[in-house]
Enzyme design. Structure first.
Site, mmCIF file in Angstrom:
data_model
loop_
_atom_site.group_PDB
_atom_site.id
_atom_site.type_symbol
_atom_site.label_atom_id
_atom_site.label_comp_id
_atom_site.label_asym_id
_atom_site.label_seq_id
_atom_site.Cartn_x
_atom_site.Cartn_y
_atom_site.Cartn_z
ATOM 1 N N GLY A 148 47.446 43.581 -36.537
ATOM 2 C CA GLY A 148 46.667 44.238 -37.583
ATOM 3 C C GLY A 148 46.744 43.493 -38.899
ATOM 4 O O GLY A 148 46.622 42.273 -38.933
ATOM 5 N N THR A 178 46.373 43.492 -29.741
ATOM 6 C CA THR A 178 45.615 42.251 -29.921
ATOM 7 C C THR A 178 46.371 41.108 -29.270
ATOM 8 O O THR A 178 47.564 41.194 -29.038
ATOM 9 C CB THR A 178 45.435 41.983 -31.436
ATOM 10 O OG1 THR A 178 44.682 43.038 -31.999
ATOM 11 C CG2 THR A 178 44.735 40.675 -31.725
HETATM 12 N N1 GLU Z 1 41.847 45.409 -34.893
HETATM 13 C C1 GLU Z 1 42.698 44.641 -35.745
HETATM 14 C C2 GLU Z 1 41.912 43.642 -36.536
HETATM 15 O O1 GLU Z 1 40.872 43.222 -36.096
HETATM 16 C C3 GLU Z 1 43.733 43.924 -34.990
HETATM 17 C C4 GLU Z 1 44.642 44.868 -34.373
HETATM 18 C C5 GLU Z 1 46.024 44.347 -34.209
HETATM 19 O O2 GLU Z 1 46.236 43.165 -34.029
HETATM 20 O O3 GLU Z 1 46.937 45.120 -34.258
HETATM 21 O O4 GLU Z 1 42.320 43.265 -37.593
#
Ligand code: GLU
Length: 580
Positions: free
Chosen positions: A479, A392
């Site tokens: 995440g 991200t």
């Molecule tokens: N997909 C994750 C979320 O939307 C973010 C992933 C990440 O930043 O590692 O919370």
């Protein structure tokens, strides 16, 4: 670098207005640039930050700069975000009006609760479902870009693509971070022939640091998007290419079809807002859990004098931990896509509710068990199980007109699903759903459903000072640790009077609702473990840094009454802030 955790999770939400797919024709604009206070862009990659800043120099708005940065990150930070994924944009205009855009990926309409279950009816292993088609949600970033450009852009649509096109066409060098990701995330980065051809040598080794990468397929497709607008993504050859990639995946083929692509729309949702020590905080509501979690945690901390305690006090970090655990317990139970489940956002942010929850926090002891509260409007839902990796990028832009954008964009895991179309990676965002659709017969709010958005932790925030001026725009990657990073940065700026840069550099403590507390290794927090243990924390784990990545822009008041924008970029990352 990658971090994986298994969290108990299920979620909730609020009202929104669906935005129709954009028409192809994009506005033509001419702009005269007058620089009073130079704008700024902060991003996880210097070339992407420069892309955004170059747009500001042409007279572009913060929205224009954010879009150009998102496009450039698609090229130079392929492991983290891009047009194959989705995002949340929080935008504050010069008059102080805040709008939020939800361009989270959606599940194909054919998806059901058994999407991630094995033949035995049990949730499949996270690692096994990431590569291939099943994890791919319909990407949202191009619909978001079109809507934000329409609403808040100043430059022509085409102009926003030029820096990214140049990077893809003329090449960019592999950084240590990208090289490390290619070595570590080979199961996705090298999953498809396109990825192998782009990022691995004939000997199968990842391209070395400093190697120049050319991505002509992506340059050509970005040119098409620039010429034709977002429909070039959602209808026709690119959409057909996505469908072919996910349906024909050698592992985990998906039934996604052209209708899933064509019907995607970005959604404009009501921002979630709260206050903290006289500052106003606004962020993304559901389908993200981030805004609610950050606001709840800070609201429950407000009765404690964190400033007097300071950043070297174990008690301060203990209080942050206990408050965070309470917020994550609510997050896990109530937050999900508001178009599918009733999320009690008003109840969760009600000051009276939060004051009651805050009474559970003690400066001298630790709660053995933390459970979700019972806010007004709470539906009956079960806790789900969520597995999350990271991939991200969060970035922020401020322009000379007084507009500010805070945006977090993602393809979920490093290199997403590993499937590549037109030189960009497709996300694996659907793994943010709870794999188990129900627990003991009670539905999990964040279960898989066709057309639904998986719950996110992304937390782009804009903080406004008591003077009504933007003080901070901040966001992070990582995440479920994202809210923890963001709220720590806000505490750093407001309570500890640090610059945004210093606040981001502060160590990270992460405490989901269970008993485990993660502290960042090789930081003052690690030295506080004995003190935290004495306060009652029984399961403290040390996490290496490298997985955290925050970016911010702050307004620094000047003694002459004018002030300036300053940037903060995570010292754990390759990020920078670039002035207009
Ligand atoms: N997909 C994750 C979320 O939307 C973010 C992933 C990440 O930043 O590692 O919370």
């Amino acid at each position: 670098m990658r971090f994986k955790s298994i969290l108990a999770a299920a979620f909730a939400l609020t009202g929104c207005a669906t935005l129709p797919p954009m028409a192809i024709t994009m506005p033509q604009r001419t702009v005269a640039s007058t620089i009073a206070v130079p704008g700024m862009v902060s991003a996880a990659d210097p070339r992407a930050a420069e892309a955004g800043a170059s747009i500001l120099r042409q007279g572009g708005s913060a929205a224009d700069a954010a879009i150009a940065t998102m496009l450039a990150l698609t090229v130079v930070e392929p492991q983290s975000s891009g047009i194959g994924g989705g995002s949340y944009l929080v935008f504050r205009d010069a008059k102080g009006v805040i709008e939020t855009y939800d361009s989270r990926e959606v599940a194909p309409h054919a998806a059901t609760g058994s999407w991630f279950l094995g033949p035995d009816g049990k949730p499949r292993a996270f690692e096994d479902v990431v590569p291939g088609g099943t994890s791919v949600g319909v990407p949202g970033n191009m619909r978001m870009a079109a809507r934000a450009s329409h609403d808040h852009g100043r430059l022509e649509w085409k102009a926003l693509f030029q820096p990214a096109i140049a990077l893809a066409r003329d090449g960019y060098v592999v950084t240590p971070r990208l090289h490390g990701a290619l070595a570590e995330e080979r199961s996705t980065a090298g999953f498809s022939a396109g990825g192998r051809a782009l990022f691995y040598g004939a000997d199968g080794q990842p391209l070395g640091v400093g190697t120049r990468v050319f991505n002509p397929a992506l340059a050509a497709f970005l040119t098409e998007l620039a010429d034709r607008g977002p429909d070039a993504f959602y209808v026709g050859p690119n959409a057909n290419g996505i469908v072919a990639a996910v349906r024909g995946a050698s592992h985990n083929p998906s039934p996604m079809d052209a209708g899933d692509l064509a019907s995607y729309s970005a959604k404009k949702r009501a921002p979630v807002c709260g206050s903290y020590r006289g500052y106003s905080l606004c962020g993304m509501g559901p389908s993200s859990s981030g805004g609610v979690a950050v606001i709840q945690t800070l609201a429950m901390l407000e009765r404690f004098d964190l400033r007097a305690l300071g950043p070297r006090s174990p008690v301060a970090w203990h209080l942050i931990t206990e408050s965070m655990r309470l917020a994550y317990a609510d997050r896990d139970k109530y937050l999900a896509d508001p178009d599918f489940v009733s999320v009690p956002v008003a109840g969760l942010l009600d000051p009276a509710y939060l004051a009651e929850r805050s009474k559970l926090i003690s400066p001298t002891t630790t709660n053995a068990i933390v459970v979700a509260g019972n806010p007004a409007g709470a539906p009956k839902t079960a806790l789900g199980v969520e597995a999350v990796e990271h991939g991200t990028s969060s970035f922020a832009a401020a322009d000379t007109m007084g507009n500010v954008a805070s945006i977090t964009s993602t393809i979920e895991s490093g290199f997403g699903s590993g499937l590549m179309v037109n030189g960009y990676y497709l996300n694996n965002e659907l793994t943010d759903f709870s794999f188990a659709p129900s627990v003991d017969g009670v539905a999990v709010a964040n279960r898989v459903e066709g057309g639904k958005r998986p719950r996110s932790s992304m937390s782009p925030m804009i903080v406004t000072g008591p003077d009504g001026r933007v003080r901070l725009a901040v966001g992070a990657a990582g995440g479920p640790t994202i809210p923890a990073q963001v709220l720590k940065a806000i505490i750093g700026v407001i309570d500890w009077q640090l610059s945004a840069q210093e606040a981001i550099a502060q160590p990270v403590i992460f405490a989901p609702s269970g008993p485990t507390v993660y502290v960042e290794g090789d930081t003052p927090l690690e030295a506080m473990i004995p003190a935290l243990t004495a306060l009652g924390h029984r399961d403290i784990k040390v996490r290496p840094h490298g997985t955290f990545k925050a970016n911010a822009i702050e307004w620094v008041a000047g003694s002459d009454g004018r002030g300036r924008w300053a940037g903060g970029a995570d010292p754990r990352s390759e990020g920078v802030a670039v002035s207009q």
